[in-house]
Structure formats: C-alpha cells, structure tokens
Scaffold this motif. Structure first.
Motif, PDB file in Angstrom:
ATOM      1  N   UNK A  36      39.337  39.003  45.259  1.00 54.17           N
ATOM      2  CA  UNK A  36      39.193  37.591  45.587  1.00 54.17           C
ATOM      3  C   UNK A  36      38.685  37.486  47.021  1.00 54.17           C
ATOM      4  N   UNK A  37      37.962  36.441  47.304  1.00 53.47           N
ATOM      5  CA  UNK A  37      37.490  36.215  48.668  1.00 53.47           C
ATOM      6  C   UNK A  37      38.604  35.642  49.523  1.00 53.47           C
ATOM      7  N   UNK A  38      38.503  35.851  50.809  1.00 53.84           N
ATOM      8  CA  UNK A  38      39.469  35.273  51.740  1.00 53.84           C
ATOM      9  C   UNK A  38      39.541  33.763  51.543  1.00 53.84           C
ATOM     10  N   UNK A  39      40.754  33.252  51.539  1.00 54.14           N
ATOM     11  CA  UNK A  39      40.969  31.836  51.289  1.00 54.14           C
ATOM     12  C   UNK A  39      41.227  31.510  49.835  1.00 54.14           C
ATOM     13  N   UNK A  40      41.019  32.467  48.976  1.00 55.31           N
ATOM     14  CA  UNK A  40      41.211  32.255  47.555  1.00 55.31           C
ATOM     15  C   UNK A  40      42.652  32.408  47.113  1.00 55.31           C
ATOM     16  N   UNK A  41      42.865  32.325  45.806  1.00 48.79           N
ATOM     17  CA  UNK A  41      44.213  32.361  45.235  1.00 48.79           C
ATOM     18  C   UNK A  41      44.269  33.316  44.051  1.00 48.79           C
ATOM     19  N   UNK A  42      45.453  33.839  43.830  1.00 52.92           N
ATOM     20  CA  UNK A  42      45.751  34.640  42.650  1.00 52.92           C
ATOM     21  C   UNK A  42      47.181  34.359  42.231  1.00 52.92           C
ATOM     22  N   UNK A  43      47.469  34.576  40.951  1.00 53.81           N
ATOM     23  CA  UNK A  43      48.845  34.521  40.485  1.00 53.81           C
ATOM     24  C   UNK A  43      49.172  35.829  39.783  1.00 53.81           C
ATOM     25  N   UNK A  44      50.168  36.503  40.295  1.00 54.73           N
ATOM     26  CA  UNK A  44      50.652  37.723  39.675  1.00 54.73           C
ATOM     27  C   UNK A  44      51.801  37.385  38.725  1.00 54.73           C
ATOM     28  N   UNK A  45      51.894  38.149  37.656  1.00 50.69           N
ATOM     29  CA  UNK A  45      52.994  38.017  36.706  1.00 50.69           C
ATOM     30  C   UNK A  45      53.653  39.368  36.514  1.00 50.69           C
ATOM     31  N   UNK A  46      54.928  39.337  36.204  1.00 48.04           N
ATOM     32  CA  UNK A  46      55.665  40.563  35.906  1.00 48.04           C
ATOM     33  C   UNK A  46      56.590  40.271  34.738  1.00 48.04           C
ATOM     34  N   UNK A  47      56.281  40.864  33.598  1.00 42.19           N
ATOM     35  CA  UNK A  47      57.076  40.669  32.394  1.00 42.19           C
ATOM     36  C   UNK A  47      58.081  41.807  32.270  1.00 42.19           C
ATOM     37  N   UNK A  48      59.336  41.442  32.095  1.00 39.71           N
ATOM     38  CA  UNK A  48      60.408  42.434  32.014  1.00 39.71           C
ATOM     39  C   UNK A  48      60.935  42.557  30.595  1.00 39.71           C
ATOM     40  N   UNK A  49      61.355  43.755  30.254  1.00 43.84           N
ATOM     41  CA  UNK A  49      61.992  43.989  28.954  1.00 43.84           C
ATOM     42  C   UNK A  49      63.031  45.088  29.109  1.00 43.84           C
ATOM     43  N   UNK A  50      64.018  45.053  28.215  1.00 41.55           N
ATOM     44  CA  UNK A  50      65.034  46.100  28.223  1.00 41.55           C
ATOM     45  C   UNK A  50      66.155  45.890  29.203  1.00 41.55           C
TER      46      UNK A  50
ATOM     47  N   UNK B 205      60.163  36.634  32.904  1.00 39.38           N
ATOM     48  CA  UNK B 205      58.969  36.829  33.722  1.00 39.38           C
ATOM     49  C   UNK B 205      59.176  36.280  35.132  1.00 39.38           C
ATOM     50  N   UNK B 206      58.651  37.007  36.096  1.00 38.68           N
ATOM     51  CA  UNK B 206      58.627  36.545  37.477  1.00 38.68           C
ATOM     52  C   UNK B 206      57.172  36.428  37.900  1.00 38.68           C
ATOM     53  N   UNK B 207      56.898  35.431  38.732  1.00 43.24           N
ATOM     54  CA  UNK B 207      55.536  35.142  39.154  1.00 43.24           C
ATOM     55  C   UNK B 207      55.423  35.196  40.668  1.00 43.24           C
ATOM     56  N   UNK B 208      54.210  35.447  41.138  1.00 41.34           N
ATOM     57  CA  UNK B 208      53.918  35.332  42.556  1.00 41.34           C
ATOM     58  C   UNK B 208      52.593  34.588  42.690  1.00 41.34           C
ATOM     59  N   UNK B 209      52.685  33.361  43.176  1.00 41.50           N
ATOM     60  CA  UNK B 209      51.489  32.571  43.432  1.00 41.50           C
ATOM     61  C   UNK B 209      51.079  32.848  44.871  1.00 41.50           C
ATOM     62  N   UNK B 210      49.842  33.278  45.058  1.00 38.25           N
ATOM     63  CA  UNK B 210      49.330  33.631  46.385  1.00 38.25           C
ATOM     64  C   UNK B 210      48.137  32.743  46.703  1.00 38.25           C
ATOM     65  N   UNK B 211      48.302  31.914  47.719  1.00 40.44           N
ATOM     66  CA  UNK B 211      47.231  31.029  48.176  1.00 40.44           C
ATOM     67  C   UNK B 211      46.759  31.455  49.559  1.00 40.44           C
ATOM     68  N   UNK B 212      45.609  30.938  49.952  1.00 44.11           N
ATOM     69  CA  UNK B 212      45.052  31.212  51.283  1.00 44.11           C
ATOM     70  C   UNK B 212      45.089  32.700  51.606  1.00 44.11           C
ATOM     71  N   UNK B 213      44.623  33.481  50.687  1.00 38.99           N
ATOM     72  CA  UNK B 213      44.692  34.930  50.843  1.00 38.99           C
ATOM     73  C   UNK B 213      43.852  35.414  52.009  1.00 38.99           C
ATOM     74  N   UNK B 214      44.343  36.450  52.663  1.00 39.61           N
ATOM     75  CA  UNK B 214      43.688  37.037  53.817  1.00 39.61           C
ATOM     76  C   UNK B 214      43.372  38.510  53.527  1.00 39.61           C
ATOM     77  N   UNK B 215      42.398  39.071  54.200  1.00 38.51           N
ATOM     78  CA  UNK B 215      42.105  40.500  53.988  1.00 38.51           C
ATOM     79  C   UNK B 215      43.324  41.391  54.201  1.00 38.51           C
ATOM     80  N   UNK B 216      44.202  41.012  55.106  1.00 32.81           N
ATOM     81  CA  UNK B 216      45.390  41.831  55.355  1.00 32.81           C
ATOM     82  C   UNK B 216      46.411  41.756  54.220  1.00 32.81           C
ATOM     83  N   UNK B 217      46.190  40.901  53.235  1.00 34.81           N
ATOM     84  CA  UNK B 217      47.044  40.874  52.042  1.00 34.81           C
ATOM     85  C   UNK B 217      46.619  41.941  51.026  1.00 34.81           C
TER      86      UNK B 217
END
Length: 123
Positions: free
Chosen positions: A11-25, A77-89
């Motif tokens: 993603x470009x700097x300033x962009x967003x992503x959402x991570x998901x983590x699905x758990x089982x067991x 499921x746990x999520x991580x919404x990441x906004x205003x992303x920076x290269x150091x992320x």
C-alpha cells in the motif's frame, strides 16, 4: 490451535489496510488477542492488544490514532484496521493469543501465534 492471519499487502503511504486473524481450536473469548510486528533486522514488538471481551485495548504510541484493534467473539476473529500508513509500518504482522486476562508486552505471554502477514508501505 490455529491462528490464520490475512489481509497484508502493498500500500502507498497514507493508505489503509485491514488485517484479520481467524482462530480455531481454542475458547476464543477466554484469550486476550494481540498484534505484533517484526521489521527486517528488528525484534518482534507488540503493536496492540485487546481484552477477552474487547472492553480494554492498548496501543503503542507510534500507532495511536491510526490503528484500531477489534474482535468478534462469535466469529473467533480479531481485526486490525490500519489507517494513515507510513513506510515505518512496513513489517510482518503476527496475531497472537494469550490466556492471561492482562498480558504485558512480552511475546512470552502469548501461547499461540499466527503465521504472519506482510505489510509493505511504499513512500
């Protein structure tokens, strides 16, 4: 126990992503959940964590106001919404589960780990 992380990408700097983590067991609602990240050549560090029912969250200073952790216990499921992303992320992001109600920052507090998902932020 399996934790399956997904959602990483380029993603470009300033962009967003959402991570998901699905758990089982595991009884998901009895585990604190966290996201760690590891940049090339660096240690794996805590980014954020969320309590069993989501009523308490913690963020490291560098992501406060930009990242949001949330969880859906019925969906295990746990999520991580990441906004205003920076290269150091840029890093591999790992979800992790701890049976402690109040885990600290140490990776040793977390019993189970996902496989990691790569987030690359271009400048």
């Amino acid at each position: 126990v399996q934790l399956q992380a997904s959602g990483g990408g380029l993603v470009q700097a300033g962009g967003s992503l959402r991570l998901s983590c699905a758990a089982s067991g595991l009884t998901f609602s009895r585990f604190s959940m966290a996201w760690f990240r590891q940049a090339p050549g660096k240690e794996r560090d805590l980014v954020t964590r969320i309590s069993w029912i989501g009523d308490n969250t913690y963020y490291v200073d560098s992501v406060k106001g930009r990242f949001t952790i949330s969880r859906d216990n019925p969906m295990n499921t746990v999520y991580l919404r990441m906004n205003s992303l920076k290269p150091e992320d840029t890093a591999v992001y790992y979800c992790a589960a701890s049976p402690s109600r109040f885990p600290d920052d140490r990776a040793s507090q977390y019993n189970y780990w996902g496989q990691g998902t790569l987030v690359t932020v271009s400048s």
